[in-house]
Motif scaffolding. Structure first.
Motif, PDB file in Angstrom:
ATOM      1  N   ILE A   1       1.069  -0.875  -0.408  1.00 59.09           N
ATOM      2  CA  ILE A   1       0.058  -0.007   0.410  1.00 59.09           C
ATOM      3  C   ILE A   1       0.823   1.288  -0.027  1.00 59.09           C
ATOM      4  O   ILE A   1       0.476   2.151  -0.770  1.00 59.09           O
ATOM      5  CB  ILE A   1      -1.014   0.072   1.355  1.00 59.09           C
ATOM      6  N   VAL A   2       1.481   0.923   0.592  1.00 59.42           N
ATOM      7  CA  VAL A   2       2.484   2.446   1.309  1.00 59.42           C
ATOM      8  C   VAL A   2       3.397   3.145  -0.186  1.00 59.42           C
ATOM      9  O   VAL A   2       4.607   3.886  -0.203  1.00 59.42           O
ATOM     10  CB  VAL A   2       3.408   2.612   2.615  1.00 59.42           C
TER      11      VAL A   2
ATOM     12  N   LEU B   1       7.013   9.399  -4.395  1.00 55.94           N
ATOM     13  CA  LEU B   1       6.243  11.229  -4.120  1.00 55.94           C
ATOM     14  C   LEU B   1       6.828  11.554  -3.216  1.00 55.94           C
ATOM     15  O   LEU B   1       6.890  12.464  -3.316  1.00 55.94           O
ATOM     16  CB  LEU B   1       4.585  10.544  -3.678  1.00 55.94           C
ATOM     17  N   LEU B   2       7.270  10.503  -1.720  1.00 60.99           N
ATOM     18  CA  LEU B   2       8.630  11.741  -1.104  1.00 60.99           C
ATOM     19  C   LEU B   2       9.618  12.361  -1.596  1.00 60.99           C
ATOM     20  O   LEU B   2      10.160  11.463  -2.268  1.00 60.99           O
ATOM     21  CB  LEU B   2       8.399  10.699   0.283  1.00 60.99           C
TER      22      LEU B   2
ATOM     23  N   PHE C   1      10.156   8.596 -13.413  1.00 60.38           N
ATOM     24  CA  PHE C   1      10.027   8.889 -11.205  1.00 60.38           C
ATOM     25  C   PHE C   1      11.193   8.292 -11.036  1.00 60.38           C
ATOM     26  O   PHE C   1      11.880   7.812 -12.196  1.00 60.38           O
ATOM     27  CB  PHE C   1       8.841   7.771 -11.381  1.00 60.38           C
ATOM     28  N   ALA C   2      11.313   9.330  -9.981  1.00 61.58           N
ATOM     29  CA  ALA C   2      12.516   8.691  -9.185  1.00 61.58           C
ATOM     30  C   ALA C   2      11.853   8.765  -7.799  1.00 61.58           C
ATOM     31  O   ALA C   2      11.318   8.890  -7.028  1.00 61.58           O
ATOM     32  CB  ALA C   2      13.301  10.603  -8.653  1.00 61.58           C
ATOM     33  N   VAL C   3      12.846   7.491  -7.266  1.00 65.64           N
ATOM     34  CA  VAL C   3      12.809   6.645  -5.665  1.00 65.64           C
ATOM     35  C   VAL C   3      13.754   7.558  -5.478  1.00 65.64           C
ATOM     36  O   VAL C   3      15.096   7.419  -5.310  1.00 65.64           O
ATOM     37  CB  VAL C   3      13.694   5.158  -6.234  1.00 65.64           C
ATOM     38  N   THR C   4      13.285   8.041  -4.110  1.00 64.26           N
ATOM     39  CA  THR C   4      13.495   8.861  -3.344  1.00 64.26           C
ATOM     40  C   THR C   4      14.287   8.090  -1.899  1.00 64.26           C
ATOM     41  O   THR C   4      13.844   7.305  -1.550  1.00 64.26           O
ATOM     42  CB  THR C   4      13.037   9.933  -2.291  1.00 64.26           C
TER      43      THR C   4
END
Length: 270
Positions: A95-96, A102-103, A114-117
């Motif tokens: 779910i998260v 997004l963060l 997209f970028a995984v932070t």
């Protein structure tokens, strides 16, 4: 129903049913088994609350170590505890997972725009770890204390009768719930020959869900009528299983108090 969907439903159903039927560990001579049910319920719930308060991975890992130690002292097989506790955190992680993108934060991986932070990954890891440790702690209560003792402890702790009713009926009804699903899958498989494709499996799953919902509601109505016919309007009155409080009980309560206080200080006081 055959294929991947059918095998998945059967596996999940079997695993979930075993969660609510295996109480052999509760009869062992372990640390939590020797504790007063009221002390176990309050203390382990307090530890779970401390896990939910924390906001750091290190503290969550410490609570994970405490959970493992309590399981070892209580003769709880770690593999069985993991099997009971793995479903909820895995679903929560699913779910998260979007929060990893997004963060805002420093990008670790970039793909398809997209970028995984780093902040997103840290949030997903922390959230999943907290849920997993919390569920494992609550699972220890069920695994080390008979359910009737848990209900009796809730009554003695003056928990509202309505909440005790919900917990007791939900626990008992889950046996019928999963048994009904198992029978539907077995009936579908007995009428199916050969191997079906994934598309056929999903089509069968949609039909199964509708039938399962109707039969579940009907079974719930019949269970309710049966309870009322047997005097179900009265609140549950399980046998009390309270014991004399000893040093181990005080130590467990002290551990829970220190855990909640420490988590609060680390989160809001530092």
């Amino acid at each position: 129903m055959t294929g991947v969907v059918g095998r998945s439903v059967e596996s999940i159903t079997g695993a979930l049913r075993s969660v609510f039927t295996a109480e052999q560990v509760a009869s062992s001579d372990g640390f939590l088994q020797r504790r007063d049910p009221r002390v176990s319920l309050c203390s382990v719930a307090g530890l779970a609350l401390a896990v939910m308060i924390t906001r750091t991975v290190a503290v969550s890992l410490c609570f994970g170590v405490v959970t493992v130690l309590l399981a070892r002292l209580s003769a709880v097989p770690l593999r069985q505890l993991l099997a009971r506790s793995a479903v909820v955190p895995l679903v929560s992680a699913g779910i998260v997972v979007p929060q990893a993108v997004l963060l805002p934060g420093d990008a670790l991986v970039r793909a398809f725009g997209f970028a995984v932070t780093d902040a997103g990954v840290a949030y997903v890891v922390l959230f999943t770890l907290r849920v997993g440790v919390g569920v494992a702690l609550l699972s220890l209560i069920v695994m080390t204390t008979p359910f009737s003792s848990v209900v009796a402890a809730m009554r003695e702790l003056r928990v509202p009768v309505a909440l005790v009713w919900v917990v007791a009926v939900t626990y008992r009804y889950l046996f019928l719930f999963f048994d009904e699903l198992q029978r539907l899958v077995l009936a579908r498989n007995s009428r199916t020959t050969g191997q079906s494709s994934l598309r056929d499996g999903w089509r069968d799953a949609k039909r199964l869900v509708g039938t399962f919902l109707l039969r579940t509601l009907d079974r719930g109505e019949r269970v309710g009528r049966g309870m009322r016919a047997r005097g179900g309007s009265r609140p549950p009155s399980p046998y009390s299983r309270s014991r004399d409080v000893d040093g181990g009980d005080y130590a467990l309560v002290a551990l829970a108090v220190v855990a909640v206080t420490g988590s609060g200080v680390i989160r809001w006081g530092l």
